[in-house]
Enzyme design. Structure first.
Site, PDB file in Angstrom:
ATOM      1  N   GLU A   1     -12.668   0.025  17.557  1.00 21.57           N
ATOM      2  CA  GLU A   1     -13.718  -0.339  16.916  1.00 21.57           C
ATOM      3  C   GLU A   1     -14.585  -0.794  17.348  1.00 21.57           C
ATOM      4  O   GLU A   1     -15.627  -0.679  16.552  1.00 21.57           O
ATOM      5  CB  GLU A   1     -13.278  -0.509  15.577  1.00 21.57           C
TER       6      GLU A   1
ATOM      7  N   HIS B   1     -13.504   2.106   8.814  1.00 22.39           N
ATOM      8  CA  HIS B   1     -13.177   0.687   8.051  1.00 22.39           C
ATOM      9  C   HIS B   1     -13.330   0.525   6.203  1.00 22.39           C
ATOM     10  O   HIS B   1     -13.263  -0.898   6.395  1.00 22.39           O
ATOM     11  CB  HIS B   1     -13.060   0.106   9.002  1.00 22.39           C
TER      12      HIS B   1
ATOM     13  N   ARG C   1      -3.667   0.365  11.038  1.00 19.72           N
ATOM     14  CA  ARG C   1      -4.158   0.223  12.097  1.00 19.72           C
ATOM     15  C   ARG C   1      -5.110   1.185  13.384  1.00 19.72           C
ATOM     16  O   ARG C   1      -3.669   1.793  13.238  1.00 19.72           O
ATOM     17  CB  ARG C   1      -3.705  -1.544  13.074  1.00 19.72           C
TER      18      ARG C   1
ATOM     19  N   ALA D   1     -11.704   1.388   3.967  1.00 24.01           N
ATOM     20  CA  ALA D   1     -10.681   1.360   2.781  1.00 24.01           C
ATOM     21  C   ALA D   1      -9.945   0.238   1.397  1.00 24.01           C
ATOM     22  O   ALA D   1      -9.882   0.483   0.194  1.00 24.01           O
ATOM     23  CB  ALA D   1      -8.782   2.189   3.111  1.00 24.01           C
ATOM     24  N   PHE D   2     -10.581  -0.917   1.811  1.00 24.15           N
ATOM     25  CA  PHE D   2     -10.672  -1.717   1.167  1.00 24.15           C
ATOM     26  C   PHE D   2     -12.087  -2.116   0.417  1.00 24.15           C
ATOM     27  O   PHE D   2     -11.292  -2.596  -0.906  1.00 24.15           O
ATOM     28  CB  PHE D   2     -10.052  -3.378   1.977  1.00 24.15           C
TER      29      PHE D   2
ATOM     30  N   ILE E   1       0.482  -1.415  -0.099  1.00 22.16           N
ATOM     31  CA  ILE E   1       0.021  -0.132   0.342  1.00 22.16           C
ATOM     32  C   ILE E   1       1.246   1.369   0.046  1.00 22.16           C
ATOM     33  O   ILE E   1       0.879   1.718  -0.624  1.00 22.16           O
ATOM     34  CB  ILE E   1      -1.085  -0.167   1.339  1.00 22.16           C
TER      35      ILE E   1
HETATM   36  P1  NAD Z   1       2.766  -5.164   3.524  1.00 22.84           P
HETATM   37  O1  NAD Z   1       3.112  -5.559   4.210  1.00 22.84           O
HETATM   38  O2  NAD Z   1       3.106  -5.346   2.292  1.00 22.84           O
HETATM   39  O3  NAD Z   1       3.554  -3.680   4.322  1.00 22.84           O
HETATM   40  C1  NAD Z   1       4.087  -3.495   5.293  1.00 22.84           C
HETATM   41  C2  NAD Z   1       5.145  -3.032   5.122  1.00 22.84           C
HETATM   42  O4  NAD Z   1       6.000  -2.233   6.737  1.00 22.84           O
HETATM   43  C3  NAD Z   1       6.656  -3.668   4.488  1.00 22.84           C
HETATM   44  O5  NAD Z   1       6.992  -2.993   4.374  1.00 22.84           O
HETATM   45  C4  NAD Z   1       7.044  -4.083   6.137  1.00 22.84           C
HETATM   46  O6  NAD Z   1       8.725  -3.660   5.868  1.00 22.84           O
HETATM   47  C5  NAD Z   1       6.859  -2.677   7.061  1.00 22.84           C
HETATM   48  N1  NAD Z   1       7.050  -1.879   8.586  1.00 22.84           N
HETATM   49  C6  NAD Z   1       6.812  -3.111   9.038  1.00 22.84           C
HETATM   50  N2  NAD Z   1       7.273  -3.305  10.910  1.00 22.84           N
HETATM   51  C7  NAD Z   1       7.884  -1.921  10.309  1.00 22.84           C
HETATM   52  C8  NAD Z   1       8.163  -0.546  11.777  1.00 22.84           C
HETATM   53  N3  NAD Z   1       7.555  -1.727  12.900  1.00 22.84           N
HETATM   54  N4  NAD Z   1       8.689   0.310  10.933  1.00 22.84           N
HETATM   55  C9  NAD Z   1       8.958   0.395   9.812  1.00 22.84           C
HETATM   56  N5  NAD Z   1       8.764  -0.195   8.980  1.00 22.84           N
HETATM   57  C10 NAD Z   1       7.874  -0.954   9.155  1.00 22.84           C
HETATM   58  O7  NAD Z   1       1.226  -4.406   3.973  1.00 22.84           O
HETATM   59  P2  NAD Z   1       1.031  -3.684   3.150  1.00 22.84           P
HETATM   60  O8  NAD Z   1      -0.379  -4.700   2.122  1.00 22.84           O
HETATM   61  O9  NAD Z   1       0.960  -2.080   2.683  1.00 22.84           O
HETATM   62  O10 NAD Z   1      -0.282  -2.840   4.223  1.00 22.84           O
HETATM   63  C11 NAD Z   1      -0.120  -1.971   5.124  1.00 22.84           C
HETATM   64  C12 NAD Z   1      -1.509  -1.791   6.266  1.00 22.84           C
HETATM   65  O11 NAD Z   1      -2.119  -1.346   5.866  1.00 22.84           O
HETATM   66  C13 NAD Z   1      -1.649  -3.522   6.760  1.00 22.84           C
HETATM   67  O12 NAD Z   1      -0.852  -4.588   7.823  1.00 22.84           O
HETATM   68  C14 NAD Z   1      -3.226  -3.485   7.010  1.00 22.84           C
HETATM   69  O13 NAD Z   1      -3.180  -3.402   8.927  1.00 22.84           O
HETATM   70  C15 NAD Z   1      -3.975  -2.753   6.557  1.00 22.84           C
HETATM   71  N6  NAD Z   1      -4.682  -2.204   5.533  1.00 22.84           N
HETATM   72  C16 NAD Z   1      -5.659  -1.998   5.919  1.00 22.84           C
HETATM   73  C17 NAD Z   1      -6.969  -1.895   5.120  1.00 22.84           C
HETATM   74  C18 NAD Z   1      -8.168  -0.921   5.066  1.00 22.84           C
HETATM   75  O14 NAD Z   1      -8.688  -1.343   4.594  1.00 22.84           O
HETATM   76  N7  NAD Z   1      -8.601  -0.418   5.856  1.00 22.84           N
HETATM   77  C19 NAD Z   1      -6.708  -2.562   4.070  1.00 22.84           C
HETATM   78  C20 NAD Z   1      -5.486  -3.459   3.799  1.00 22.84           C
HETATM   79  C21 NAD Z   1      -4.303  -3.533   4.631  1.00 22.84           C
END
Ligand code: NAD
Length: 320
Positions: A264, A284, A235, A286-287, A153
């Site tokens: 939530e 919630h 989150r 966004a997806f 994302i």
């Molecule tokens: P992803 O796993 O592709 O990317 C997460 C990134 O965070 C990775 O590059 C990882 O290296 C990095 N990371 C992990 N811990 C870290 C830290 N302490 N400091 C810095 N970077 C760190 O995940 P994504 O698909 O990009 O999704 C990101 C988040 O979005 C998900 O974990 C989920 O919680 C959230 N999400 C929300 C919705 C929604 O509808 N609101 C939908 C999908 C995902």
């Protein structure tokens, strides 16, 4: 398995025709059933396809005697008891990416609606007041976007911000992706402090882990520029709500635009935050868009087809 009994839970009415087109004998329910309801209402289920609010716990896995495959139409699978599935040798599959662009687009929907006063403007016009005064916006071009997390994302957000809005994008990730930085025109900061200090707008894209819980707290907020804009579509637990409320009152944070909240399941706990005029929240969502919903079903259907043909399951959850 010539005609397996396939059960889809949390299948909304508008998605049911596509399920029936793919699997004419499929059975489904619209709401998330409790484990007991699932077992009593769909006891013959052989393939179970759920979304995130259906708890597929040990009781369900043991109670559905003919169960052979579990699919969740989501990235996350913490609602499924993997150990219980493993004990019965039932594969669990997910949909690892149903369209990161959809979440990235919502980031800008939230951001633009906030900084261009869309809600207040609409209300004004509905009250027959056609006057721009007091609704001055904030432009994005040339501003610095601080991204925390450049996974699926975060990368999309970086691309839209740098190539679409001509923003400077500064990112931090524990695993930097240098190729993505080149392709999506962003730079990595060596630490989070730099993001807090340099960004005009901060957007969070890391998973909720013990190491990221309350990443936004009194200390990190104190390092940010006065008037920073904060976006959270990852989150709710990434933000200490009490600290954010304080920062909004002091003007340290000018606007918070949030798709996720810390509580939530009981949003009354977040009332002090939600009610502030500088805060825009969505539940919630966004997806939740046409492309992503279609993709969730297409990927799940493909997994079912692979399973029925005895082919390798590409989206099998690791550890099984
Ligand atoms: P992803 O796993 O592709 O990317 C997460 C990134 O965070 C990775 O590059 C990882 O290296 C990095 N990371 C992990 N811990 C870290 C830290 N302490 N400091 C810095 N970077 C760190 O995940 P994504 O698909 O990009 O999704 C990101 C988040 O979005 C998900 O974990 C989920 O919680 C959230 N999400 C929300 C919705 C929604 O509808 N609101 C939908 C999908 C995902």
């Amino acid at each position: 398995m010539a005609h397996p009994i396939i059960t889809f839970s949390e299948a909304e009415a508008e998605d049911q025709p596509k399920i029936l087109k793919a699997f004419p004998k499929a059975q489904f329910c619209e709401k998330a059933l409790t484990p007991d309801e699932l077992i009593t209402q769909f006891p013959d289920t052989e393939i179970l396809c759920v979304f995130i609010y259906t708890q597929v716990d040990a009781k369900v896995i043991q109670g559905l005697k003919n169960l052979k495959l579990i699919i969740t139409r989501s990235v996350g699978y913490d609602h499924i008891d993997l150990k219980a599935a493993k004990e019965r040798n039932i594969p669990v599959c997910n949909v690892p990416d149903y369209g990161s662009h959809v979440i990235a687009e919502h980031v800008f929907a939230l951001l633009l609606s906030t900084i261009r006063c869309i809600k207040a403007g609409d209300e004004r016009v509905e009250h027959c007041e056609f006057d721009f005064h007091g609704l001055r916006g904030v432009a994005l071009k040339g501003k610095t976007l601080g991204l925390v997390g450049t996974g699926k994302i975060g990368k999309n957000v970086a691309r839209i911000a740098s190539m679409g809005f001509l923003m400077n994008v500064l990112a931090y990730d524990v695993h930097p992706d240098r190729e993505a930085a080149r392709e999506c025109h962003f730079q990595y900061a060596s630490d989070l402090e730099t993001i807090w200090e340099k960004a005009d707008i901060i957007s969070l894209h890391v998973p909720l882990l013990p190491s990221t819980k309350h990443l936004i707290n009194d200390q990190s907020l104190s390092k940010m520029k006065q008037g920073t804009i904060l976006i959270n579509t990852a989150r709710g637990g990434l933000i200490n709500t009490k600290a954010l409320v304080k920062a909004l009152h002091s003007g340290k944070i000018a606007h918070a635009t949030l798709d996720v909240l810390e509580h939530e399941q009981n949003i009354e706990e977040d009332r002090a935050l939600i009610d502030l005029p500088q805060v825009v929240t969505t539940p919630h969502i966004a997806f939740y868009a046409d492309d992503s919903m279609q993709c969730m079903y297409d990927e799940s259907f493909a997994t079912i087809e692979h399973f029925l043909k005895g082919e390798k399951l590409t989206h099998k959850v690791e550890g099984l």
